[in-house]
Design a protein around this motif. Structure first.
Motif, PDB file in Angstrom:
ATOM      1  N   ASN A  46       0.788  -1.534  -0.039  1.00 45.68           N
ATOM      2  CA  ASN A  46      -0.188  -0.112  -0.023  1.00 45.68           C
ATOM      3  C   ASN A  46       1.230   0.985  -0.576  1.00 45.68           C
ATOM      4  OD1 ASN A  46      -2.693   1.189   0.003  1.00 45.68           O
ATOM      5  ND2 ASN A  46      -2.755   1.623   1.978  1.00 45.68           N
ATOM      6  N   ALA A  47       1.924   1.040   0.571  1.00 43.47           N
ATOM      7  CA  ALA A  47       3.379   2.527   0.878  1.00 43.47           C
ATOM      8  C   ALA A  47       3.674   2.653  -0.380  1.00 43.47           C
ATOM      9  CB  ALA A  47       3.940   2.386   1.940  1.00 43.47           C
ATOM     10  N   ILE A  48       4.147   1.397  -1.152  1.00 46.33           N
ATOM     11  CA  ILE A  48       5.255   1.653  -2.100  1.00 46.33           C
ATOM     12  C   ILE A  48       4.600   1.041  -3.914  1.00 46.33           C
ATOM     13  CG2 ILE A  48       6.584   0.944  -0.808  1.00 46.33           C
ATOM     14  CD1 ILE A  48       7.133  -1.858  -1.753  1.00 46.33           C
ATOM     15  N   SER A  49       2.467   0.946  -3.814  1.00 45.67           N
ATOM     16  CA  SER A  49       2.993   0.329  -4.613  1.00 45.67           C
ATOM     17  C   SER A  49       3.183   1.018  -5.821  1.00 45.67           C
ATOM     18  CB  SER A  49       1.407   0.425  -4.675  1.00 45.67           C
ATOM     19  OG  SER A  49       0.172   1.274  -3.996  1.00 45.67           O
ATOM     20  N   PRO A  50       2.541   2.660  -6.297  1.00 47.32           N
ATOM     21  CA  PRO A  50       3.454   3.491  -7.114  1.00 47.32           C
ATOM     22  C   PRO A  50       4.664   3.241  -7.678  1.00 47.32           C
ATOM     23  CG  PRO A  50       2.294   4.523  -5.121  1.00 47.32           C
ATOM     24  CD  PRO A  50       2.186   3.203  -5.169  1.00 47.32           C
ATOM     25  N   ILE A 255      -3.222  -3.161   0.186  1.00 47.82           N
ATOM     26  CA  ILE A 255      -2.393  -2.509  -1.506  1.00 47.82           C
ATOM     27  C   ILE A 255      -3.162  -1.676  -2.423  1.00 47.82           C
ATOM     28  CG2 ILE A 255      -4.248  -4.881  -2.284  1.00 47.82           C
ATOM     29  CD1 ILE A 255      -1.228  -5.250  -4.080  1.00 47.82           C
ATOM     30  N   TRP A 256      -4.539  -1.284  -2.082  1.00 46.38           N
ATOM     31  CA  TRP A 256      -5.283  -0.668  -2.691  1.00 46.38           C
ATOM     32  C   TRP A 256      -5.488   0.368  -2.175  1.00 46.38           C
ATOM     33  CZ3 TRP A 256      -4.135  -2.423  -7.664  1.00 46.38           C
ATOM     34  CH2 TRP A 256      -3.965  -3.708  -7.792  1.00 46.38           C
ATOM     35  N   GLY A 257      -5.856   0.664  -0.899  1.00 46.09           N
ATOM     36  CA  GLY A 257      -6.357   1.938  -0.517  1.00 46.09           C
ATOM     37  C   GLY A 257      -5.993   3.450  -0.528  1.00 46.09           C
ATOM     38  N   SER A 258      -3.964   3.486  -0.485  1.00 51.74           N
ATOM     39  CA  SER A 258      -3.951   4.928  -0.898  1.00 51.74           C
ATOM     40  C   SER A 258      -4.143   5.013  -2.087  1.00 51.74           C
ATOM     41  CB  SER A 258      -2.455   4.565   0.085  1.00 51.74           C
ATOM     42  OG  SER A 258      -2.361   5.111   1.242  1.00 51.74           O
ATOM     43  N   LEU A 259      -3.807   4.293  -3.083  1.00 47.99           N
ATOM     44  CA  LEU A 259      -4.187   4.307  -4.855  1.00 47.99           C
ATOM     45  C   LEU A 259      -5.474   4.875  -4.575  1.00 47.99           C
ATOM     46  CD1 LEU A 259      -2.190   4.177  -7.253  1.00 47.99           C
ATOM     47  CD2 LEU A 259      -3.371   1.348  -8.240  1.00 47.99           C
ATOM     48  N   TYR A 260      -6.599   4.412  -4.745  1.00 46.47           N
ATOM     49  CA  TYR A 260      -8.384   4.941  -4.548  1.00 46.47           C
ATOM     50  C   TYR A 260      -8.012   5.821  -4.603  1.00 46.47           C
ATOM     51  CZ  TYR A 260     -12.828   5.690  -3.215  1.00 46.47           C
ATOM     52  OH  TYR A 260     -14.159   6.120  -3.099  1.00 46.47           O
ATOM     53  N   HIS A 266      -8.214  11.849  -5.788  1.00 45.03           N
ATOM     54  CA  HIS A 266      -7.211  13.223  -5.657  1.00 45.03           C
ATOM     55  C   HIS A 266      -7.050  13.891  -4.704  1.00 45.03           C
ATOM     56  CE1 HIS A 266      -9.311  12.626  -9.607  1.00 45.03           C
ATOM     57  NE2 HIS A 266      -9.989  13.276  -9.353  1.00 45.03           N
ATOM     58  N   LEU A 267      -6.131  12.736  -3.779  1.00 47.47           N
ATOM     59  CA  LEU A 267      -5.275  13.421  -3.007  1.00 47.47           C
ATOM     60  C   LEU A 267      -3.583  12.863  -2.961  1.00 47.47           C
ATOM     61  CD1 LEU A 267      -7.515  11.286   0.232  1.00 47.47           C
ATOM     62  CD2 LEU A 267      -7.967  13.918  -0.167  1.00 47.47           C
ATOM     63  N   ASN A 268      -3.082  14.023  -2.167  1.00 43.79           N
ATOM     64  CA  ASN A 268      -2.263  13.704  -2.470  1.00 43.79           C
ATOM     65  C   ASN A 268      -1.554  12.435  -1.673  1.00 43.79           C
ATOM     66  OD1 ASN A 268      -0.631  14.069   0.444  1.00 43.79           O
ATOM     67  ND2 ASN A 268      -0.478  16.060   0.170  1.00 43.79           N
ATOM     68  N   ARG A 269      -0.250  11.924  -2.288  1.00 44.24           N
ATOM     69  CA  ARG A 269       0.199  10.200  -1.415  1.00 44.24           C
ATOM     70  C   ARG A 269       0.710  10.338   0.170  1.00 44.24           C
ATOM     71  NH1 ARG A 269       5.810   7.445  -3.624  1.00 44.24           N
ATOM     72  NH2 ARG A 269       5.192   4.921  -2.498  1.00 44.24           N
ATOM     73  N   THR A 270       0.887  11.352   0.844  1.00 42.57           N
ATOM     74  CA  THR A 270       0.896  11.028   2.602  1.00 42.57           C
ATOM     75  C   THR A 270      -0.640  11.617   3.211  1.00 42.57           C
ATOM     76  OG1 THR A 270       3.144  12.609   2.170  1.00 42.57           O
ATOM     77  CG2 THR A 270       1.550  12.502   4.304  1.00 42.57           C
ATOM     78  N   GLN A 271      -1.639  12.224   1.970  1.00 43.02           N
ATOM     79  CA  GLN A 271      -3.426  12.686   2.395  1.00 43.02           C
ATOM     80  C   GLN A 271      -3.485  10.809   2.422  1.00 43.02           C
ATOM     81  OE1 GLN A 271      -4.277  15.526  -0.046  1.00 43.02           O
ATOM     82  NE2 GLN A 271      -4.385  17.029   2.317  1.00 43.02           N
ATOM     83  N   LEU A 274      -3.414   8.830   4.773  1.00 49.40           N
ATOM     84  CA  LEU A 274      -3.391   7.896   6.556  1.00 49.40           C
ATOM     85  C   LEU A 274      -5.076   7.180   6.749  1.00 49.40           C
ATOM     86  CD1 LEU A 274      -3.424  11.951   6.716  1.00 49.40           C
ATOM     87  CD2 LEU A 274      -2.091  10.239   8.014  1.00 49.40           C
ATOM     88  N   ALA A 275      -5.751   7.517   5.769  1.00 55.46           N
ATOM     89  CA  ALA A 275      -7.102   6.951   5.695  1.00 55.46           C
ATOM     90  C   ALA A 275      -6.527   5.073   6.267  1.00 55.46           C
ATOM     91  CB  ALA A 275      -8.198   6.575   4.917  1.00 55.46           C
ATOM     92  N   PRO A 276      -5.913   4.231   5.407  1.00 62.00           N
ATOM     93  CA  PRO A 276      -5.981   3.585   5.002  1.00 62.00           C
ATOM     94  C   PRO A 276      -5.500   2.698   6.907  1.00 62.00           C
ATOM     95  CG  PRO A 276      -5.264   3.909   3.002  1.00 62.00           C
ATOM     96  CD  PRO A 276      -5.129   5.520   3.661  1.00 62.00           C
ATOM     97  N   THR A 277      -4.011   3.644   7.282  1.00 58.36           N
ATOM     98  CA  THR A 277      -3.887   4.162   8.413  1.00 58.36           C
ATOM     99  C   THR A 277      -4.670   4.251   9.642  1.00 58.36           C
ATOM    100  OG1 THR A 277      -1.429   5.013   7.584  1.00 58.36           O
ATOM    101  CG2 THR A 277      -2.089   5.134   9.920  1.00 58.36           C
ATOM    102  N   MET A 278      -6.127   4.537   9.568  1.00 58.90           N
ATOM    103  CA  MET A 278      -6.530   4.275  10.460  1.00 58.90           C
ATOM    104  C   MET A 278      -7.418   3.238  10.561  1.00 58.90           C
ATOM    105  SD  MET A 278      -5.848   7.321  11.828  1.00 58.90           S
ATOM    106  CE  MET A 278      -7.443   7.135  13.316  1.00 58.90           C
ATOM    107  N   LEU A 279      -7.390   2.176   9.039  1.00 58.74           N
ATOM    108  CA  LEU A 279      -8.050   1.132   9.200  1.00 58.74           C
ATOM    109  C   LEU A 279      -7.538   0.630  10.019  1.00 58.74           C
ATOM    110  CD1 LEU A 279     -10.181  -0.777   7.685  1.00 58.74           C
ATOM    111  CD2 LEU A 279      -7.845  -1.457   6.420  1.00 58.74           C
TER     112      LEU A 279
END
Length: 431
Positions: A46-50, A255-260, A266-271, A274-279
């Motif tokens: 999830n962190a390194i997929s891009p 894997i997919w939360g941050s990319l979604y 349209h959030l930036n990569r750090t933002q 955050l949501a998957p972190t809260m999961l």
């Protein structure tokens, strides 16, 4: 002749008194650091997929397949892991599995070939087959059964803390050092955890009689122990429930939360991290709470079914309410992690439905289903995204539309509906 019911009565006895009352906690939660570590590896894509998609020129389907090699190793080794942990030194097995995992991570970090990266991803997944089973095996020896739901919840909490580390912290580290150097530091962490386990973990409590359990296992035999565990429909129902309630972690957390959130919202990569972190934060809070609540009610089925219903409601809001703010996503992901923590109740349900001496083998059925969810649904999610994608690329990175993601996200509500029906079929154990 050993019956299934006999160990159930002996498992109700209280744990022995220790001169150091903290000893069971030190032993079991030192071992659980292995589970913490493996959850970093399980969810790090999830962190390194891009970065991976860019470096290896992969689309979503290929990324899902690369991630899934970790879980293919899990599925292959889980039946073996349960059998070994019931019969041999838990401490020695943990250290051996951790070494294999750490070596796989190090080699993955320096690999420039997709084929070799797949092999090393598989290699790091071998260790993961042993991490949770070893923790539960030790807990069943060091704690009374009346506390197993709480202990299982705390062990899973440690794992989810690792999943949280694999989100924003690993994202920031990979942005600062590059993903390869970040993973080399990750491998170094594995060596430190190995030293802690070597120093603190012990297989059995003082004054225990491990030879009695070994003689019972010898009496049962390998094939019969597998038959008792793998032909018990209660084990499979509990495993399927756990797999389906774990889908948010397997798909959005791993894997997919941050990319979604980057591409569709349209959030930036750090933002977006955050949501998957809260999961994972929600799961960290929820696992001990749900375990304690189930023990308090002396019921397993009711909280499991309520968890499936509430999880369905939350995920429908995430998918279908448009233009949500970052704060709203953070709150929803936190709630989703908290509610889906009812998955942890499956583990004490299974330990109560099987002979105590077959704890690891029986729980391996649940782990087999849970890991099977990763292996099946991660590539399926990527395939659904690519199904009608226009193939647009920016800076060698595949771009996907909101509809591409929503089509794949339908896996979640369907899974929760199936989990609700599974809850109805489970047999209540009343702790």
């Amino acid at each position: 002749m050993l019956s299934v019911d006999t160990p159930m009565t002996t498992s109700k006895t209280l744990a022995p008194e220790y001169s150091n009352k903290y000893l069971p906690w030190i032993v079991c939660f030192s071992a659980a650091l292995f589970f913490f570590y493996e959850f970093i590896q399980m969810n790090m894509f999830n962190a390194i997929s891009p970065d991976l998609m860019r470096d290896f020129g992969m689309n979503a389907t290929e990324l899902g397949k690369l991630s899934a090699y970790y879980f293919y190793a899990n599925l292959l080794f889980l039946p073996i892991a349960g059998t070994l942990l019931d019969r041999f030194s838990t401490r020695l097995i943990i250290l051996s599995a951790l070494f294999i995992c750490t070596a796989g991570i190090c080699l993955f970090a320096i690999s420039h070939s997709l084929a070799w990266s797949s092999l090393f991803r598989f290699m790091s997944g071998i260790g993961s087959a042993f991490c949770f089973l070893s923790s539960i095996r030790l807990a069943s020896r060091w704690f009374p059964s009346q506390r197993m739901a709480l202990i299982a919840g705390l062990i899973v909490t440690m794992a989810m803390t690792g999943g949280m580390v694999a989100q924003t912290p690993l994202t920031l580290l990979s942005e600062y050092l590059g993903w390869r150097h970040a993973l080399l530091l990750d491998a170094g962490l594995g060596l430190i955890i190995g030293g802690i386990i070597l120093a603190l973990v012990r297989d059995y409590p003082p004054n225990s009689q491990p030879h009695l359990a070994q003689s019972q296992l010898k009496e049962i035999g390998l094939l019969k122990s597998w038959r008792l565990a793998y032909l018990n429909y209660q084990n499979w129902l509990g495993g399927l429930y756990t797999s389906l309630l774990n889908l948010p972690v397997a798909l959005l957390g791993a894997i997919w939360g941050s990319l979604y959130l980057e591409q569709a919202q349209h959030l930036n990569r750090t933002q977006a991290s955050l949501a998957p972190t809260m999961l994972f934060v929600g799961t960290i809070i929820g696992c001990p709470v749900m375990g304690w609540f189930s023990d308090y009610l002396r019921k397993r089925k009711l909280p499991m079914m309520v968890g499936a219903i509430l999880s369905l409601a939350i995920v429908l809001v995430i998918i279908y309410l448009p233009q949500l703010s970052l704060t709203a996503y953070i709150i929803l992901f936190l709630l989703l992690g908290f509610i889906t923590s009812t998955q942890v109740i499956s583990y004490p349900l299974i330990t109560e439905s099987n002979p105590k001496i077959l704890t690891a083998t029986s729980v391996s059925v649940v782990s087999f289903c849970a890991i099977g969810g990763y292996a099946v649904f991660q590539p399926l999610f990527g395939w659904l995204m690519d199904m009608h994608s226009d193939g647009k690329m920016i800076n060698n990175l595949h771009m996907y539309s909101v509809s591409d993601f929503h089509r794949a996200l339908l896996i979640l509500p369907v899974g929760f509906i199936v989990a609700l029906f599974i809850g109805l079929w489970l047999k209540e154990t009343h702790c």
